[in-house]
Design a protein around this motif. Structure first.
Motif, PDB file in Angstrom:
ATOM      1  N   ASN A 118     -18.458  52.623 -74.076  1.00  0.00           N
ATOM      2  CA  ASN A 118     -19.071  52.984 -75.348  1.00  0.00           C
ATOM      3  C   ASN A 118     -20.595  52.866 -75.282  1.00  0.00           C
ATOM      4  O   ASN A 118     -21.319  53.777 -75.701  1.00  0.00           O
ATOM      5  CB  ASN A 118     -18.511  52.089 -76.453  1.00  0.00           C
ATOM      6  CG  ASN A 118     -19.093  52.406 -77.812  1.00  0.00           C
ATOM      7  OD1 ASN A 118     -19.153  53.563 -78.230  1.00  0.00           O
ATOM      8  ND2 ASN A 118     -19.542  51.388 -78.525  1.00  0.00           N
ATOM      9  N   SER A 139     -22.118  55.443 -72.913  1.00  0.00           N
ATOM     10  CA  SER A 139     -22.078  56.781 -73.524  1.00  0.00           C
ATOM     11  C   SER A 139     -23.226  56.965 -74.508  1.00  0.00           C
ATOM     12  O   SER A 139     -23.871  58.023 -74.540  1.00  0.00           O
ATOM     13  CB  SER A 139     -20.736  57.010 -74.218  1.00  0.00           C
ATOM     14  OG  SER A 139     -19.671  56.985 -73.288  1.00  0.00           O
ATOM     15  N   GLU A 190     -26.365  59.611 -74.167  1.00  0.00           N
ATOM     16  CA  GLU A 190     -26.715  60.614 -75.180  1.00  0.00           C
ATOM     17  C   GLU A 190     -28.236  60.768 -75.266  1.00  0.00           C
ATOM     18  O   GLU A 190     -28.741  61.848 -75.567  1.00  0.00           O
ATOM     19  CB  GLU A 190     -26.155  60.190 -76.545  1.00  0.00           C
ATOM     20  CG  GLU A 190     -24.654  60.372 -76.682  1.00  0.00           C
ATOM     21  CD  GLU A 190     -24.139  59.848 -78.015  1.00  0.00           C
ATOM     22  OE1 GLU A 190     -24.978  59.484 -78.872  1.00  0.00           O
ATOM     23  OE2 GLU A 190     -22.910  59.781 -78.205  1.00  0.00           O
ATOM     24  N   ARG A 203     -20.568  54.190 -65.631  1.00  0.00           N
ATOM     25  CA  ARG A 203     -19.537  54.617 -66.585  1.00  0.00           C
ATOM     26  C   ARG A 203     -18.312  55.126 -65.837  1.00  0.00           C
ATOM     27  O   ARG A 203     -17.165  54.872 -66.250  1.00  0.00           O
ATOM     28  CB  ARG A 203     -20.074  55.686 -67.539  1.00  0.00           C
ATOM     29  CG  ARG A 203     -19.057  56.068 -68.611  1.00  0.00           C
ATOM     30  CD  ARG A 203     -19.643  56.958 -69.697  1.00  0.00           C
ATOM     31  NE  ARG A 203     -19.991  58.281 -69.204  1.00  0.00           N
ATOM     32  CZ  ARG A 203     -20.423  59.284 -69.986  1.00  0.00           C
ATOM     33  NH1 ARG A 203     -20.562  59.084 -71.292  1.00  0.00           N
ATOM     34  NH2 ARG A 203     -20.737  60.458 -69.484  1.00  0.00           N
ATOM     35  N   GLU A 256     -17.307  62.512 -63.221  1.00  0.00           N
ATOM     36  CA  GLU A 256     -18.603  61.849 -63.402  1.00  0.00           C
ATOM     37  C   GLU A 256     -19.280  61.586 -62.067  1.00  0.00           C
ATOM     38  O   GLU A 256     -20.485  61.789 -61.897  1.00  0.00           O
ATOM     39  CB  GLU A 256     -18.400  60.535 -64.155  1.00  0.00           C
ATOM     40  CG  GLU A 256     -19.671  59.975 -64.743  1.00  0.00           C
ATOM     41  CD  GLU A 256     -19.682  60.091 -66.267  1.00  0.00           C
ATOM     42  OE1 GLU A 256     -19.743  59.057 -66.921  1.00  0.00           O
ATOM     43  OE2 GLU A 256     -19.628  61.219 -66.778  1.00  0.00           O
TER      44      GLU A 256
END
Length: 409
Positions: free
Chosen positions: A284, A287, A291, A303, A319
């Protein structure tokens, strides 16, 4: 169109019209020249205040063509160049201001800051030595336009505030030269004179951290957060030294931190969750950081590792392939991608990436072990045995049983 943009466009139109008029109707009268110079100067200030820094430098240039003897115009032009990180041109402008007004304390200080930004640390220290020795003797208080006020606010800086900054930047320059003990003395002075300003505490904390005085650094970061609860730099550095305290602070002050979290803080929170094996929480945070900075290869790779830990193998593979395409060369990405492909039972692809990794690191036993198992799955028993034996010699105890079952000895 916003009112700010409208005003800026009007100013730019005025500058073009005035320049055209000057070309066709040269002004002979000295008084008129001074009036036009001042109009250009005021236009430059307005552009500066609305964030049009590059355009403002042109207005200041026009002002100086009509009256080249005004130190404040050069000073303002230097401020705009500084705002765009053009420190070489800013330095030149401040030099011109100082030549016209030798005691211009604000320009002397900003010149020192530019020297620091240009990594001319010895020159910066020499400049600040003189300012500190004079102890802010100038009776004049200058309005200084700082880069950290892009809205155009003009901050009036008192002699006391300037003195704190003198010590701050000399301390930073000394720290850059690895003269940390001297730097701490100056940073102590800066913190004291400023009344414990949040950013000053952070800078002292960073230097204390370099000296291994971690408990004192933690105290500075916590004090900085008391002064400014939204100081994310302080929180980031607190995470690096004491993640438990940092998490506690976030939990107790989640309603105080008003700004959008900077990506570095989100990444630090992700690293912390990752280390605690809270992989969903880490995903989370990574991410959210991505962004804001979509192509950071380290965050993408971390990640991906978390995706692998929670069983999202396809996401992890995609990824890691992205990391490889972005960086072009990443031994860590090769290894993690090989491991994910192995878990997906894509053994031939896994072998290809183990090959790439082992071409770089020839002594990593686990990679030989995994490649050996993958080779055995594809029927290449002889090559598998070579890898498993190599892994055993490198201390991988798990290789003993596969050697017995696959190689027969």
């Amino acid at each position: 169109m916003s009112s700010t943009n409208y005003i800026a466009l009007c100013i730019l139109a005025f500058l073009r019209l005035t320049s055209a008029s000057a070309q066709t109707n040269p002004v002979q009268n000295r008084k008129q020249s001074l009036e036009i110079a001042n109009k250009f100067y005021q236009s430059g200030l307005q552009l500066q205040r609305t964030g049009y820094f590059i355009e403002s430098t042109s207005a200041f240039d026009s002002s100086l063509r009509y009256n080249p003897q005004v130190a404040d115009v050069y000073f303002s032009q230097g401020s705009s160049y500084e705002a765009t990180d053009d420190f070489a041109r800013a330095l030149y402008a401040y030099e011109k201001a100082i030549n016209l007004q030798p005691g211009f304390e604000g320009a002397l200080f900003r010149r020192a800051v530019c020297l620091y930004k240009l990594n001319l640390h010895e020159d910066c220290i020499e400049q600040l030595n003189g300012l500190i020795a004079s102890n802010g003797s100038s009776e004049e208080t200058k309005a200084i336009f700082y880069r950290y006020s892009p809205s155009g606010d003009v901050n009036i800086t008192t002699d006391n505030q300037l003195n704190a900054e003198y010590y701050l930047y000399r301390g930073l320059a000394l720290a850059a030269l690895k003269r940390e003990q001297e730097a701490i003395e100056d940073l102590d002075s800066a913190v004291s004179i400023s009344g414990g300003a949040s950013d000053y505490l952070v800078n002292r904390g960073l230097t204390l951290q370099k000296l291994g005085r971690e408990s004192q650094a933690i105290a500075d970061y916590e004090a900085a957060l008391v002064k400014n609860p939204d100081n994310q730099t302080a929180l980031i550095n607190l995470f690096t030294l004491d993640a438990v305290r940092a998490r506690k602070y976030l939990k107790e002050n989640e309603n105080i931190i008003t700004g959008i979290m900077v990506p570095e803080l989100l990444a630090q929170m992700a690293f912390d969750a990752h280390n605690r094996e809270q992989y969903d929480e880490a995903i989370n945070h990574y991410s959210k950081a991505l962004e804001l900075v979509p192509s950071d290869p380290d965050w993408l790779m971390n990640r991906a590792i978390c995706y692998g830990k929670v069983g999202l193998l396809e996401k992890a593979e995609d990824e890691l392939l992205r990391v490889v395409s972005l960086s072009g060369f990443s031994e860590k990405a090769y290894l993690h991608l090989a491991n994910i492909l192995f878990l997906e039972e894509k053994y031939e692809d896994a072998i290809s990436f183990y090959n790439l990794y082992l071409a770089i690191d020839i002594n990593y036993g686990t990679a030989y072990f995994n490649r050996g198992i993958a080779l055995s799955k594809t029927g290449e028993t002889d090559e598998a045995c070579k890898d498993l034996l190599k892994a055993s010699r490198l201390g991988v105890k798990e290789a003993i049983k596969p050697i017995e079952s696959i190689c027969g000895n």
